[in-house]
Design a protein around this motif. Sequence first.
Motif, mmCIF file in Angstrom:
data_model
loop_
_atom_site.group_PDB
_atom_site.id
_atom_site.type_symbol
_atom_site.label_atom_id
_atom_site.label_comp_id
_atom_site.label_asym_id
_atom_site.label_seq_id
_atom_site.Cartn_x
_atom_site.Cartn_y
_atom_site.Cartn_z
ATOM 1 N N ASN A 50 0.548 -2.661 -11.774
ATOM 2 C CA ASN A 50 0.981 -1.393 -11.193
ATOM 3 C C ASN A 50 2.412 -1.496 -10.672
ATOM 4 O OD1 ASN A 50 -1.443 0.039 -11.627
ATOM 5 N ND2 ASN A 50 -2.374 -0.923 -9.830
ATOM 6 N N LYS A 104 2.271 5.961 -9.782
ATOM 7 C CA LYS A 104 1.066 6.121 -10.592
ATOM 8 C C LYS A 104 0.328 4.799 -10.752
ATOM 9 C CE LYS A 104 -0.314 7.710 -15.220
ATOM 10 N NZ LYS A 104 0.194 8.211 -16.517
ATOM 11 N N LYS A 105 -0.992 4.838 -10.616
ATOM 12 C CA LYS A 105 -1.807 3.638 -10.782
ATOM 13 C C LYS A 105 -2.344 3.610 -12.207
ATOM 14 C CE LYS A 105 -5.575 1.010 -8.709
ATOM 15 N NZ LYS A 105 -6.582 0.919 -7.636
ATOM 16 N N ILE A 130 0.848 -1.214 0.000
ATOM 17 C CA ILE A 130 0.000 0.000 0.000
ATOM 18 C C ILE A 130 0.871 1.247 0.000
ATOM 19 C CG2 ILE A 130 -1.664 1.323 1.371
ATOM 20 C CD1 ILE A 130 -2.809 -1.404 2.297
ATOM 21 N N GLU A 131 1.903 1.252 0.837
ATOM 22 C CA GLU A 131 2.783 2.414 0.921
ATOM 23 C C GLU A 131 3.542 2.628 -0.391
ATOM 24 O OE1 GLU A 131 3.080 4.692 3.354
ATOM 25 O OE2 GLU A 131 1.360 3.648 4.236
ATOM 26 N N TYR A 132 3.984 1.535 -0.991
ATOM 27 C CA TYR A 132 4.748 1.627 -2.234
ATOM 28 C C TYR A 132 3.886 2.182 -3.358
ATOM 29 C CZ TYR A 132 7.641 0.121 -6.203
ATOM 30 O OH TYR A 132 8.383 0.096 -7.355
ATOM 31 N N ASP A 190 -2.801 -4.979 -9.143
ATOM 32 C CA ASP A 190 -1.597 -4.508 -8.453
ATOM 33 C C ASP A 190 -0.331 -5.052 -9.089
ATOM 34 O OD1 ASP A 190 -2.977 -2.967 -6.703
ATOM 35 O OD2 ASP A 190 -2.871 -4.368 -5.008
ATOM 36 N N LYS A 229 1.241 3.957 -3.177
ATOM 37 C CA LYS A 229 0.818 5.346 -2.945
ATOM 38 C C LYS A 229 1.770 6.327 -3.625
ATOM 39 C CE LYS A 229 -1.640 5.143 1.489
ATOM 40 N NZ LYS A 229 -1.518 5.469 2.947
ATOM 41 N N LYS A 230 3.032 5.923 -3.719
ATOM 42 C CA LYS A 230 4.070 6.804 -4.260
ATOM 43 C C LYS A 230 4.176 6.712 -5.781
ATOM 44 C CE LYS A 230 6.784 5.960 -0.067
ATOM 45 N NZ LYS A 230 8.026 5.369 0.459
#
Length: 909
Positions: free
Chosen positions: A788, A779-780, A772-774, A785, A776-777
């Motif tokens: 991404n 672009k999706k 989740i932290e990775y 996942d 967040k930084k």
Amino acid sequence: MNTKNNMLIIKGEIKTSEVISCQYNQDTHKWNVKFKNGKLYAYTYSNVEWLKNPESLNPNLYRLSRERRPFFYVTAIYVFKGECEYWHICFGDGSERDYRRDDLTIEKSVLSQKQAMNVLAYIKQIAQVSNLRNEETGENLLTKQYEKVGFVGENIVLAKYLNPALLQKGKDKKECGFVPIFPFGCNNSQYKAVKNAMESQISIIQGPPGTGKTQTILNIIANILMQDKTVQIVSNNNAATENVYEKLSSPRYNLGFIAATLGKSDNRKSFVANQNINYPDFTAWKTEDDLTKLQQQIAEQSTQLKCVFDKKEKLACLKQELSGLITELEYFRQYIEESDVNTELIKLSRKLSSEDWMTLWQESQLISEKEKTTGFIFKIKALIRYGIINWNFYKQDIAKIIITFQAMYYCAKQAELSDEIAEIESYLDNVDQKLLDNLCDGSMKLLKNKLTGRYGENDHRRIFSEDDLKKEPYSFLQEYPVILSTTFSSRNSLNADVVYDYLIMDEASQVDIATGALALSCARNVVIVGDTKQLPNVIPSEMKNTVDSIFDSFQINEGYRYTNSFLQSVLDVMPDVTQTMLREHYRCHPKIINFCNQKFYRGELIIMTTDRGEQDVLSVVKTVVGNHARDHYSQRQIDVIKNEILPKYAPDPQETGIISPYKNQVEALRKEITDIDAATVHKFQGKEKDNIIISTVDDEISDFADDPYLINVAVSRAKKKLMLVVTGNEQQKERNITDLIDYIQYHNFEVTESKTYSVFDYLYTQYTKERIEYLKKHKKISEFDSENLMYSLIEEIIADNKYSFLEVVCHFPLSTLIRDTQLLNEQEDRYVKNSSTHLDFLIYNRISKKPVLAVEVDGYEYHKNGTKQNQRDLMKNHIMEVYGIPLLRFKTNGSGEREKITEMLEKQL
């Protein structure tokens, strides 16, 4: 006169068939007997015995012979009992004959006994569910074999298995009648095993890994040949019997000519086609030595060697004990440093033994547990009995006193072991080093002289046809007294009625009870060789319920349950059978085999190999935490083996094996590592390599992978180096694999964390927070996942200045990339033009707009072999190849994505 109901004995001779009538004359008190030749004679009463009302016996339950000539086609048996017993026998050709019981050799079948009949009926039902079938007709082969078992004589070993009450404790012992010989080498355990085998109708040899089972079997064969007896050696696989044949045939011995590899039809045909008319050259085999004197020398050498063997065993045990003590001492010294104990405070008036220090240790420990201090009486006792002269020593805390006594115990024990080792080594240095060689040479000389006497007068060897094997089996056994076969084909080697003097069953822990019992039906004595701590026979899961149901329908001993191996079954139903355990181990480095010794054999193995302090004997690599296993296959462990273990240790491929519990992992290993033998543990049983790599596969160690038999076999395949690849996930403590890792750590060998990572590691539940932290930084660009994460990785890579001219686009339509489809077939053309067909990622040159590298992300389940998507993937691969566009595919259970993308970009640019 009806010969089936009457038996007439006149003057001690059977006359029934010659007599028409017999009448007793009350007036003369004589028997008037009229013969078929018309003559009439009168006999006094005492000269005639007329027996009636015979007992009728089932001819199928008896084997009869007279003067060693067997009777065939017996259809009826009538037994008349008077002063003597007489047998009237009817034959299939219509003839009838009478015999005194004492003139016949009568062998009775145990199938007249309820117990034996019941167990055999059970085994026959088990055989019906066997998966041994004719590939062409589907016929059950094991059932067909059991149809031939209609008679089981009391002297056949199967009789004792069917009714163990026949094998009374100690009653199966028989005298050898000669001194055992050992032409193939010997040690203490092997000596006992050979002696027991020759003195017992049924004997079991437990052979843990590396203890010389084959050598023991060869010595038993030699002693059987010395008695002019026959033997069939069987095993569940050809490898074990081939090993015996290869040893016999080696140039060192040149004894292969006594053995015939038979069994199944193909083997028989091959043997018949390749017979050699010539014998070996016996010129040098005939000895001029006094044979009686030579046998006496062998007996004397055996006695001397017994003492040497005892010393060698003791030496090996002492060295093992010293090695363990030194390891303990290393940990204890660390403990002393942490406890701030000064062992020099203690002063002694005399030297104490380790036993003395142990007593002081235990007594002070008892004082500590009662929460007391060392009192006056204890100090006086320590002074008088042990010579501890400085009372200031007792001013310390009781815990430090105990630690001091422990330290002194370790030092004394180490010195005592070292002294005892030196003493035994000195004794062995002064023993005739050729003693064992002389025993072996003398034994081989006796054996070859015996064979020369048997074959040496023959000009050439008879050539047998395949029919001869059935029609003249005993003539064949005169030429080839050693027969090799699989266990299943044991009755097929020669005529099904042939009875061998001995049967040797190797790898008996892998034989099922139906096949094992079948082999016992054709021998008078048996030697069963195996190891209950190694892999048992595999029972297909679909059979278990059926065979359990059959077992429950019979009231028989639990030992006959089909899930038992044949070896275990014999041990269960005949607990008093003669057993020998081969204890001396010669294969593995001491640090490797001692794990098996302590874990599975209760420390009973005597390790004869040498520990020279090697630092890389054992090692463990733990993968990073994650859910790497898929369908009993772990790509991550394969990557660890390829990228970390093989480059670091650079083992010889010919002397390296990779073992896994699962065939899916083995198949994947073979595709990626082609120069190293990879196999399941079951397939590797019986093999050995200098270096063994074990891939455990499981993320959470399963009961199957942790099976103690499986672990024992896997570890004991390694002679010099064992490398274990395991998951980095936390495991249950009560696991055999966990114990192995702890053992390796305890002995200060390397346990490392793998450096093999994947961008997809973030997908695992263990990394939810980090993922989740990775993300967040970054672009999706996708609902997945996995995509991404890959997009973020590609962006990180091309952010490097040297890739500043590159750009990446996600979900690029294939139809936009490939406009001209002339190079494609009709199916590929449709696929390219489909609007939903795209590349997950396309890296291209932002200046020329030309494609540089396509990247696909493949979820394991969706893209695995056999799926429709996998077929589309293969089509896409071909299309990209046709148009010269590089494509990298990354499985979400793989690793090293950054390195592979960078390497491909460098190659393209």
